[in-house]
Design a protein around this motif. Structure first.
Motif, mmCIF file in Angstrom:
data_model
loop_
_atom_site.group_PDB
_atom_site.id
_atom_site.type_symbol
_atom_site.label_atom_id
_atom_site.label_comp_id
_atom_site.label_asym_id
_atom_site.label_seq_id
_atom_site.Cartn_x
_atom_site.Cartn_y
_atom_site.Cartn_z
ATOM 1 N N ILE A 1 -22.263 7.793 17.568
ATOM 2 C CA ILE A 1 -23.180 8.649 16.460
ATOM 3 C C ILE A 1 -23.937 9.639 17.491
ATOM 4 C CG2 ILE A 1 -24.847 8.692 14.372
ATOM 5 C CD1 ILE A 1 -23.029 6.309 13.575
ATOM 6 N N PRO A 2 -23.977 10.914 17.545
ATOM 7 C CA PRO A 2 -25.231 12.017 17.843
ATOM 8 C C PRO A 2 -26.829 11.093 17.224
ATOM 9 C CG PRO A 2 -23.874 12.619 17.087
ATOM 10 C CD PRO A 2 -23.611 11.759 16.550
ATOM 11 N N ALA A 3 -27.927 11.299 17.828
ATOM 12 C CA ALA A 3 -28.957 10.502 18.129
ATOM 13 C C ALA A 3 -30.163 11.370 16.178
ATOM 14 C CB ALA A 3 -30.092 11.032 18.872
ATOM 15 N N ASP A 4 -29.553 12.392 16.341
ATOM 16 C CA ASP A 4 -30.091 13.862 15.345
ATOM 17 C C ASP A 4 -28.999 13.528 13.462
ATOM 18 O OD1 ASP A 4 -27.792 14.761 16.102
ATOM 19 O OD2 ASP A 4 -29.318 16.845 15.262
ATOM 20 N N GLU A 5 -28.317 12.486 13.771
ATOM 21 C CA GLU A 5 -26.968 12.835 12.830
ATOM 22 C C GLU A 5 -27.133 11.931 11.463
ATOM 23 O OE1 GLU A 5 -24.637 14.285 10.557
ATOM 24 O OE2 GLU A 5 -24.318 14.795 12.703
ATOM 25 N N ALA A 6 -27.398 12.282 10.670
ATOM 26 C CA ALA A 6 -27.487 11.430 9.248
ATOM 27 C C ALA A 6 -25.877 11.994 8.239
ATOM 28 C CB ALA A 6 -28.366 11.659 8.628
ATOM 29 N N GLY A 7 -24.922 12.391 9.136
ATOM 30 C CA GLY A 7 -23.837 13.015 8.021
ATOM 31 C C GLY A 7 -22.632 11.899 8.185
ATOM 32 N N PHE A 8 -21.274 13.135 8.311
ATOM 33 C CA PHE A 8 -20.220 11.880 8.804
ATOM 34 C C PHE A 8 -19.788 12.917 10.355
ATOM 35 C CE2 PHE A 8 -19.615 12.527 4.119
ATOM 36 C CZ PHE A 8 -19.311 11.323 3.726
ATOM 37 N N VAL A 9 -19.056 11.828 10.993
ATOM 38 C CA VAL A 9 -18.340 12.307 12.295
ATOM 39 C C VAL A 9 -17.430 11.724 12.365
ATOM 40 C CG1 VAL A 9 -18.715 12.262 15.404
ATOM 41 C CG2 VAL A 9 -20.717 12.085 13.875
ATOM 42 N N GLU A 10 -16.257 12.958 11.955
ATOM 43 C CA GLU A 10 -15.118 12.450 11.425
ATOM 44 C C GLU A 10 -14.290 11.911 12.872
ATOM 45 O OE1 GLU A 10 -12.301 14.481 9.313
ATOM 46 O OE2 GLU A 10 -11.669 15.236 11.626
ATOM 47 N N LYS A 11 -13.311 10.364 13.009
ATOM 48 C CA LYS A 11 -13.030 10.286 14.199
ATOM 49 C C LYS A 11 -11.009 10.043 13.589
ATOM 50 C CE LYS A 11 -15.943 10.748 16.959
ATOM 51 N NZ LYS A 11 -16.089 10.989 18.676
ATOM 52 N N SER A 12 -10.630 10.043 14.592
ATOM 53 C CA SER A 12 -9.168 8.791 14.196
ATOM 54 C C SER A 12 -9.303 6.955 14.514
ATOM 55 C CB SER A 12 -7.857 9.479 15.080
ATOM 56 O OG SER A 12 -8.466 9.871 16.367
ATOM 57 N N VAL B 1 -14.935 4.167 20.190
ATOM 58 C CA VAL B 1 -15.825 4.582 19.915
ATOM 59 C C VAL B 1 -17.221 3.627 19.736
ATOM 60 C CG1 VAL B 1 -15.468 5.539 17.691
ATOM 61 C CG2 VAL B 1 -17.069 6.399 19.612
ATOM 62 N N LEU B 2 -16.785 2.425 18.977
ATOM 63 C CA LEU B 2 -17.836 1.609 18.390
ATOM 64 C C LEU B 2 -17.566 0.529 19.567
ATOM 65 C CD1 LEU B 2 -15.997 1.644 14.964
ATOM 66 C CD2 LEU B 2 -17.881 2.221 15.614
ATOM 67 N N ASP B 3 -17.387 0.933 19.958
ATOM 68 C CA ASP B 3 -17.408 -0.728 21.477
ATOM 69 C C ASP B 3 -17.773 -1.255 22.007
ATOM 70 O OD1 ASP B 3 -14.367 -1.127 21.059
ATOM 71 O OD2 ASP B 3 -13.820 -0.135 23.036
ATOM 72 N N ASP B 4 -19.033 -0.274 21.831
ATOM 73 C CA ASP B 4 -20.355 -0.554 21.782
ATOM 74 C C ASP B 4 -22.004 -1.080 21.281
ATOM 75 O OD1 ASP B 4 -20.861 1.702 20.963
ATOM 76 O OD2 ASP B 4 -22.637 2.320 21.478
#
Length: 329
Positions: A243-254, A260-263
């Protein structure tokens, strides 16, 4: 208050901000038409101003003459209704499908369930609104549809779909429109005190964990981020790299990008107030790739009922749910 960017796509923003399960879900509306009772609508404990007193209000549709202290307020989107409740005012009219028990706390549902409806979101029924004799009409999404309603009562329009504003900035505009800024100050103070308490109590757990919020989408997609991120950042939670540092909306992924959640050591996903999970997210939770995500395997993926944060009451509820998770770390 943490500043971050919101949804770049107005349609997805409206779907989610309407209390949705996720970006691809459609809001479950009641049948079109008007119904209900306004026996409890307009109730509050504020002092009345001088009869007929007005003031000038700057909106995104120009400067509008509004009552000094509006009492009979029509909400043309469900967000307006929830924000008004936070300010101690029950609207006299709401869109179809606003009062849904799975999408809001029981006390909010009880206050809204018998309020008269004014047609589906985006298609307000002018005749039904006029029958309610409102002294103010609020809108945040449908300028072209609500502008003609100014013949009935002043329309205070505050663009949200493409404005980049955060939920607490929108609440502040609604508070000013209904002259309830003192109520807003009280709500903000209570939230900030609660956040400070949790940050201090769980300092070690916060420092040693990495978090992300997400919801299921359609056709093998999921969405990172939500308005919940504002609360997570206020609590000092470290947000995962997806999730980008300035993001509060949606980041679409498949689904194939779930790595991307491994961390992340903790995952928060959208839940509902009856304890269920919306279908798109339920589909995600059943996928074998999801089950292989480290935080999921460790048992640290949790549903959050207050996922669609839109008021300080919702924000406080989210803090309570996050605190329950911190206790388990």
């Amino acid at each position: 208050m943490t500043r971050s960017r919101t949804l770049p796509v107005a349609l997805d923003r409206r779907r989610f901000l309407g209390g949705l399960a996720g970006a691809g879900a459609a809001l479950a509306l009641t049948a079109c038409g008007v119904n209900g009772s306004d026996d409890d609508a307009g109730k509050d404990t504020a002092k009345d101003g001088a009869p007929g007193a007005t003031r000038q209000l700057k909106t995104d549709n120009g400067t509008v003459t509004v009552p000094e202290n509006p009492r009979r307020v029509v909400a043309t989107v469900n967000y307006d209704a929830l924000m008004l409740l936070d300010l101690g005012l029950v609207p006299v009219g709401v869109p179809d499908g606003t009062a849904v028990p799975t999408l809001m706390p029981a006390d909010s549902y009880d206050k809204l369930k018998d309020v008269r409806t004014i047609g589906a979101p985006g298609t307000p029924n002018a005749q039904a609104i006029a029958a309610l004799k409102p002294d103010l009409i609020l809108d945040q999404f449908y300028k072209d549809k609500t502008e003609p309603l100014a013949k009935i009562a002043p329309v205070a329009y505050f663009e949200w779909g493409t404005s980049g504003a955060l939920w607490h900035e929108q609440v502040a505009k609604i508070a000013k429109a209904v002259n309830r800024e003192d109520r807003l100050t009280e709500a903000r103070k209570a939230y900030e005190e609660r956040v400070a308490q949790v940050r201090k109590t769980y300092e070690k757990q916060i420092a040693s964990s990495t978090w992300a919020s997400l919801s299921g989408g359609q056709s093998g997609k999921f969405y990172l981020g939500s308005p919940l991120l504002t609360v997570m950042r206020d609590l000092g939670l470290r947000i995962g790299a997806g999730i980008p540092a300035d993001e509060a909306g949606f980041v679409e992924k498949s689904y194939e990008q779930l790595d991307v959640l491994d961390d992340c050591t903790v995952l928060l996903y959208v839940g509902q107030f009856d304890g269920s999970v919306p279908p798109p997210t339920r589909e995600l939770l059943g996928n074998k790739l999801w089950k292989g995500v480290p935080a999921v395997k460790a048992g640290h993926a949790y549903p959050v009922k207050h996922y669609g944060v839109c008021t300080y009451s919702f924000a406080n509820g989210a803090v309570d749910e996050i605190e329950a998770v911190l206790k388990r770390l």
